[in-house]
Scaffold this motif. Sequence first.
Motif, PDB file in Angstrom:
ATOM      1  N   ALA A   2      13.227 107.401  77.239  1.00 53.57           N
ATOM      2  CA  ALA A   2      12.803 107.495  78.544  1.00 53.57           C
ATOM      3  C   ALA A   2      13.644 108.813  79.192  1.00 53.57           C
ATOM      4  N   LYS A   3      13.245 109.674  80.014  1.00 51.87           N
ATOM      5  CA  LYS A   3      13.657 110.968  80.518  1.00 51.87           C
ATOM      6  C   LYS A   3      14.616 110.496  81.465  1.00 51.87           C
ATOM      7  N   VAL A   4      15.625 111.135  81.678  1.00 55.54           N
ATOM      8  CA  VAL A   4      16.615 110.989  82.649  1.00 55.54           C
ATOM      9  C   VAL A   4      16.910 112.538  83.149  1.00 55.54           C
ATOM     10  N   ILE A   5      17.095 112.619  84.490  1.00 59.14           N
ATOM     11  CA  ILE A   5      17.370 113.967  85.385  1.00 59.14           C
ATOM     12  C   ILE A   5      18.752 113.865  85.754  1.00 59.14           C
ATOM     13  N   GLU A   6      19.519 115.011  85.196  1.00 59.60           N
ATOM     14  CA  GLU A   6      20.788 115.283  85.907  1.00 59.60           C
ATOM     15  C   GLU A   6      20.673 115.491  87.400  1.00 59.60           C
ATOM     16  N   GLY A   7      21.565 115.263  88.323  1.00 58.89           N
ATOM     17  CA  GLY A   7      21.825 115.414  89.510  1.00 58.89           C
ATOM     18  C   GLY A   7      21.035 114.449  90.550  1.00 58.89           C
ATOM     19  N   LEU A   8      20.436 113.503  90.086  1.00 56.45           N
ATOM     20  CA  LEU A   8      19.845 112.447  90.751  1.00 56.45           C
ATOM     21  C   LEU A   8      21.046 111.249  90.891  1.00 56.45           C
ATOM     22  N   TYR A   9      20.498 110.155  91.604  1.00 59.40           N
ATOM     23  CA  TYR A   9      21.264 108.896  91.771  1.00 59.40           C
ATOM     24  C   TYR A   9      20.578 107.778  91.259  1.00 59.40           C
ATOM     25  N   TYR A  10      20.901 106.999  90.530  1.00 64.16           N
ATOM     26  CA  TYR A  10      20.233 105.950  89.966  1.00 64.16           C
ATOM     27  C   TYR A  10      20.585 104.503  90.409  1.00 64.16           C
ATOM     28  N   ALA A  11      19.625 103.643  90.665  1.00 65.99           N
ATOM     29  CA  ALA A  11      20.130 102.105  90.909  1.00 65.99           C
ATOM     30  C   ALA A  11      19.939 101.382  89.659  1.00 65.99           C
ATOM     31  N   GLU A  12      20.630 100.055  89.672  1.00 68.25           N
ATOM     32  CA  GLU A  12      20.485  99.264  88.687  1.00 68.25           C
ATOM     33  C   GLU A  12      19.153  98.700  88.493  1.00 68.25           C
ATOM     34  N   SER A  13      18.326  98.840  89.592  1.00 71.66           N
ATOM     35  CA  SER A  13      16.968  98.241  89.625  1.00 71.66           C
ATOM     36  C   SER A  13      15.862  99.181  89.284  1.00 71.66           C
ATOM     37  N   VAL A  51      14.864 101.112 105.942  1.00 76.14           N
ATOM     38  CA  VAL A  51      15.137 100.379 104.624  1.00 76.14           C
ATOM     39  C   VAL A  51      16.668 100.172 104.414  1.00 76.14           C
ATOM     40  N   THR A  52      16.801  99.151 103.772  1.00 75.73           N
ATOM     41  CA  THR A  52      18.468  98.934 103.659  1.00 75.73           C
ATOM     42  C   THR A  52      18.809  98.778 102.179  1.00 75.73           C
ATOM     43  N   ALA A  53      19.805  99.460 101.898  1.00 74.25           N
ATOM     44  CA  ALA A  53      20.293  99.242 100.397  1.00 74.25           C
ATOM     45  C   ALA A  53      20.290  98.227  99.618  1.00 74.25           C
ATOM     46  N   GLY A  54      19.695  97.895  98.686  1.00 73.88           N
ATOM     47  CA  GLY A  54      19.622  96.749  97.836  1.00 73.88           C
ATOM     48  C   GLY A  54      18.383  95.850  98.346  1.00 73.88           C
ATOM     49  N   ASP A  68       8.926  94.548  92.488  1.00 78.25           N
ATOM     50  CA  ASP A  68       9.391  94.831  93.500  1.00 78.25           C
ATOM     51  C   ASP A  68      10.261  96.307  93.625  1.00 78.25           C
ATOM     52  N   LEU A  69      10.229  96.935  94.608  1.00 75.64           N
ATOM     53  CA  LEU A  69      11.018  98.126  94.741  1.00 75.64           C
ATOM     54  C   LEU A  69      12.066  97.969  95.668  1.00 75.64           C
ATOM     55  N   PHE A  70      13.223  98.347  95.224  1.00 76.19           N
ATOM     56  CA  PHE A  70      14.662  98.030  95.979  1.00 76.19           C
ATOM     57  C   PHE A  70      15.151  99.320  96.314  1.00 76.19           C
ATOM     58  N   ALA A  71      15.637  99.646  97.688  1.00 74.37           N
ATOM     59  CA  ALA A  71      16.175 100.766  98.541  1.00 74.37           C
ATOM     60  C   ALA A  71      17.383 100.843  97.705  1.00 74.37           C
ATOM     61  N   PRO A  72      17.568 102.070  97.215  1.00 77.47           N
ATOM     62  CA  PRO A  72      18.993 102.469  96.326  1.00 77.47           C
ATOM     63  C   PRO A  72      19.991 102.784  97.748  1.00 77.47           C
ATOM     64  N   VAL A  73      19.567 103.164  98.838  1.00 74.63           N
ATOM     65  CA  VAL A  73      20.297 103.492 100.097  1.00 74.63           C
ATOM     66  C   VAL A  73      19.504 103.063 101.243  1.00 74.63           C
ATOM     67  N   GLU A 110      26.818 105.269 100.727  1.00 76.55           N
ATOM     68  CA  GLU A 110      26.149 104.375  99.647  1.00 76.55           C
ATOM     69  C   GLU A 110      25.765 105.112  98.534  1.00 76.55           C
ATOM     70  N   LEU A 111      25.566 106.239  98.334  1.00 74.91           N
ATOM     71  CA  LEU A 111      25.169 107.135  97.218  1.00 74.91           C
ATOM     72  C   LEU A 111      26.451 106.960  96.170  1.00 74.91           C
ATOM     73  N   ASP A 112      27.555 106.838  96.539  1.00 76.27           N
ATOM     74  CA  ASP A 112      28.716 106.422  95.805  1.00 76.27           C
ATOM     75  C   ASP A 112      28.790 105.249  94.889  1.00 76.27           C
ATOM     76  N   ASN A 113      27.713 104.344  95.470  1.00 77.60           N
ATOM     77  CA  ASN A 113      27.644 102.975  94.601  1.00 77.60           C
ATOM     78  C   ASN A 113      26.489 103.032  93.654  1.00 77.60           C
ATOM     79  N   LEU A 114      25.786 104.246  93.465  1.00 74.52           N
ATOM     80  CA  LEU A 114      24.786 104.391  92.344  1.00 74.52           C
ATOM     81  C   LEU A 114      25.312 104.996  91.097  1.00 74.52           C
ATOM     82  N   MET A 115      24.543 105.211  90.110  1.00 72.63           N
ATOM     83  CA  MET A 115      24.871 105.679  88.840  1.00 72.63           C
ATOM     84  C   MET A 115      24.543 107.255  88.736  1.00 72.63           C
ATOM     85  N   ASP A 116      25.285 107.814  87.916  1.00 72.50           N
ATOM     86  CA  ASP A 116      24.812 109.305  87.565  1.00 72.50           C
ATOM     87  C   ASP A 116      24.007 108.931  86.421  1.00 72.50           C
ATOM     88  N   ALA A 117      23.493 110.273  86.161  1.00 70.30           N
ATOM     89  CA  ALA A 117      22.420 110.245  84.896  1.00 70.30           C
ATOM     90  C   ALA A 117      23.093 109.780  83.477  1.00 70.30           C
TER      91      ALA A 117
END
Length: 126
Positions: A2-13, A51-54, A68-73, A110-117
């Motif tokens: 799968a493609k992953v793009i640098e500079g985005l924030y990623y959620a576990e979901s 929308v609420t994170a998580g 389901d889609l979950f809001a990362p932020v 909240e972006l601090d709780n997400l993963m980098d690429a």
Amino acid sequence: MAKVIEGLYYAESHEYVRVEGNYGYIGITDYAQHALGNVVYVDLPEVDDEVTAGEEFGAVESVKAASDLFAPVSGTVVEVNEALEDEPELLNKDAFENWIIKVELSDPSELDNLMDAATYETKCQG
């Protein structure tokens, strides 16, 4: 792979956020669209919805499953990608190009709780 793009924030979901100023464009990752298969329907929230994170903000349905889609932020929906109403398969063509909702961020920390690429890529290989 799968493609992953640098500079985005990623959620576990398997949602991503692309930040531009005080706005976040939220969509599903390439990994998620591969796992789902052919997307046939996207359940979108309304403009001005909060929308609420998580928490859930919509759903994506494919020929295989509904997810389901979950809001990362957290934030307020300022735009939905209406093209997905008529062409949900755009998510399969390019999941990163075809975001689902645009939100005004209410708490950018909240972006601090997400993963980098790199971290997200490792998780997907898990």
